[in-house]
Structure formats: C-alpha cells, structure tokens
Design a protein around this motif. Structure first.
Motif, PDB file in Angstrom:
ATOM      1  N   GLY A  17      12.371  35.648 -77.851  1.00  0.00           N
ATOM      2  CA  GLY A  17      11.127  36.391 -77.958  1.00  0.00           C
ATOM      3  C   GLY A  17      10.917  36.947 -79.357  1.00  0.00           C
ATOM      4  O   GLY A  17       9.797  36.916 -79.891  1.00  0.00           O
ATOM      5  N   SER A  20       9.883  34.136 -81.716  1.00  0.00           N
ATOM      6  CA  SER A  20       8.498  33.762 -81.469  1.00  0.00           C
ATOM      7  C   SER A  20       7.534  34.827 -81.978  1.00  0.00           C
ATOM      8  O   SER A  20       6.502  34.508 -82.568  1.00  0.00           O
ATOM      9  CB  SER A  20       8.278  33.547 -79.964  1.00  0.00           C
ATOM     10  N   GLY A  21       7.874  36.092 -81.767  1.00  0.00           N
ATOM     11  CA  GLY A  21       7.021  37.158 -82.265  1.00  0.00           C
ATOM     12  C   GLY A  21       6.934  37.180 -83.774  1.00  0.00           C
ATOM     13  O   GLY A  21       5.877  37.464 -84.348  1.00  0.00           O
ATOM     14  N   MET A  27      10.688  29.498 -80.073  1.00  0.00           N
ATOM     15  CA  MET A  27      11.389  30.159 -78.985  1.00  0.00           C
ATOM     16  C   MET A  27      12.254  29.174 -78.208  1.00  0.00           C
ATOM     17  O   MET A  27      13.416  29.451 -77.884  1.00  0.00           O
ATOM     18  CB  MET A  27      10.383  30.846 -78.058  1.00  0.00           C
ATOM     19  N   TYR A  51       7.715  30.662 -70.339  1.00  0.00           N
ATOM     20  CA  TYR A  51       7.765  31.714 -71.356  1.00  0.00           C
ATOM     21  C   TYR A  51       6.888  31.363 -72.556  1.00  0.00           C
ATOM     22  O   TYR A  51       6.410  32.253 -73.260  1.00  0.00           O
ATOM     23  CB  TYR A  51       9.201  31.952 -71.815  1.00  0.00           C
ATOM     24  N   THR A  55       4.583  33.880 -74.576  1.00  0.00           N
ATOM     25  CA  THR A  55       4.717  34.176 -76.003  1.00  0.00           C
ATOM     26  C   THR A  55       3.478  33.771 -76.793  1.00  0.00           C
ATOM     27  O   THR A  55       3.014  34.517 -77.665  1.00  0.00           O
ATOM     28  CB  THR A  55       5.955  33.475 -76.594  1.00  0.00           C
ATOM     29  N   LEU A 208       9.451  39.862 -78.261  1.00  0.00           N
ATOM     30  CA  LEU A 208       8.126  39.570 -78.814  1.00  0.00           C
ATOM     31  C   LEU A 208       7.567  40.761 -79.582  1.00  0.00           C
ATOM     32  O   LEU A 208       7.067  40.625 -80.707  1.00  0.00           O
ATOM     33  CB  LEU A 208       7.168  39.211 -77.674  1.00  0.00           C
TER      34      LEU A 208
END
Length: 248
Positions: A17, A20-21, A27, A51, A55, A208
C-alpha cells in the motif's frame, strides 16, 4: 492462518500500500514476492486485482483536481482491448523467453533513464495512445504487468508527477476492473479469499495513506527516479522468477 503467517501477510499489504501510495503502481510486484510463499497463486492474483481496485481508486480520488479523462481514455481503451489479446496469445509463446525478453527491456530502459537527464518531452496523438494502450494491455495479459507501458509513456511526455499519476492510475483501475471481472467469471472469488481481503484492507489503507503523504512532499525528479527504480525492480523480478535451466 496462524499469527506469524498473518503478520507476514499484513506487513506485505502495508508495504504494498505504501509503494502504491507513493508511486501510483507496483503494489502487485511488492506483495506477490511475499504472498506467493504463504498463500496460493490463485489467491495472490485475486487479492492483487481486488486491492488494485482499492489503491487505484484511492489514487484517482486524491488526484481528482488534476484528473483529465481526455488524456486517459485512449490508453484505457487500448488497455481493455489488449488484455484479452495478451491472454489469448500466451498459449502460443514460450513464457520463459517472454519473461526474459520483457525483463531485459525493462532493465535497459530503467538503467538508461537513471543514468541520463530527463527525457525530452514527446507529443503523442490519440491514435498512438490507443496503440500504446493495446501494448500495455497485451503485456498485462502476458505477464501480469498491466500498467508498465502506460506508466512509461506518461514519463515520455514530461508531465508533472501529479498529472502523470492522474493519467496512468485510471488506466490501471480499468485494467483491474477487467481482470477482476474475468476472475469472478472464472470462480476465483472464494469465501476464504474474501476473508483474506477483508483482513488486509486496514493495512493496505494505512500504507496507502502514508505513501501518499510522502508523495506530496517530493519533487518531480525524485518521482521520475522512483518510477525508474520500480521498473528496474519489475525487470529483475521477471528474470529472477525464471526457473533454472529453463532455456535448455
């Protein structure tokens, strides 16, 4: 799932997460390297798609102030067309040679990009964008790396980091929608997998949130190098995953 296994699962979700954030993608690259050792490949693929919707949806919401669907729709359309093509031709290609070839191309591109200044911005038309999207979807159907080519194409244009993510994240979201619907039709959404998904959501969301907080503080050049480093990692992961003596 015992305490140790759940801890490893949750930690991978947290880190996935965060990545990806911070970067807007990768991710699946992060979590698959861990989850494939503790849950089944089918569960891993299903969770990554599920997911991925979370995300990418979160990223689209956070970047809604710069969202421009006129830039994103040709890539998204091409990706939707390309995914089933990639899946269809997979049966006719040697997967070892494919993974090695794509992995080497990603390594060369990433190393070249890290070793030189920023690429000169390119102007890419709608027709070329659809073609790029088809290539993006085909690569996703062939290797699971559904957002690599669209991410690279956004780098080529020299857009600010927010604009890049506001384009390639909707494309990734659409790709995950197609993948999730295909998985649902194939019957991979089991009760056990849905329970795993629910257990990992708090950790994925926490990652995230923290990744996006850090993204807001970095410069465009730092973002460019981060994306290239993750593409380098993607290339290495494809090559390392090839079983020994597979070329014989």
């Amino acid at each position: 799932m015992d305490t140790l296994v759940f801890t490893v699962f949750a930690l991978a979700a947290l880190i996935g997460g965060f990545v990806s954030g911070f970067s807007g993608f990768a991710m699946g690259l992060v979590v698959s390297g861990v989850w494939l050792h503790i849950i089944t490949p089918m569960q891993t693929a299903t969770l990554i798609a599920g997911y991925g919707l979370l995300t990418q949806g979160y990223g689209i919401y956070k970047l809604r102030h710069v969202l421009d669907l006129r830039k994103a729709w040709p890539l998204a359309l091409g990706t939707v067309i390309g995914i089933p093509i990639g899946v269809g031709i997979l049966a006719y290609l040697n997967p070892v040679h494919l993974r090695f070839g794509v992995g080497m191309l990603l390594l060369i591109y990433a190393i070249y990009g890290l070793a030189r200044p920023v690429f000169a911005p390119l102007k890419i038309g709608t027709g070329a964008d659809i073609a790029i999207g088809i290539s993006n979807g085909m690569l996703g159907g062939l290797t699971g790396l559904g957002g690599v080519i669209s991410t690279i194409s956004c780098q080529w244009r020299g857009w600010p980091k927010d604009v890049q993510r506001a384009v390639f994240q909707p494309v990734l979201f659409i790709a995950f929608v197609v993948i999730s619907l295909s998985q649902a039709a194939a019957g991979t959404l089991t009760k056990e997998t849905l329970m795993l998904y629910a257990m990992g959501v708090p950790f994925m969301v926490a990652g995230l949130w923290s990744g996006f907080k850090l993204f807001g503080t970095i410069k465009d050049e730092t973002f460019r190098k981060t994306v290239l480093a993750l593409l380098l990692f993607a290339g290495l992961s494809l090559i390392v995953s090839i079983p020994p003596f597979s070329f014989r």
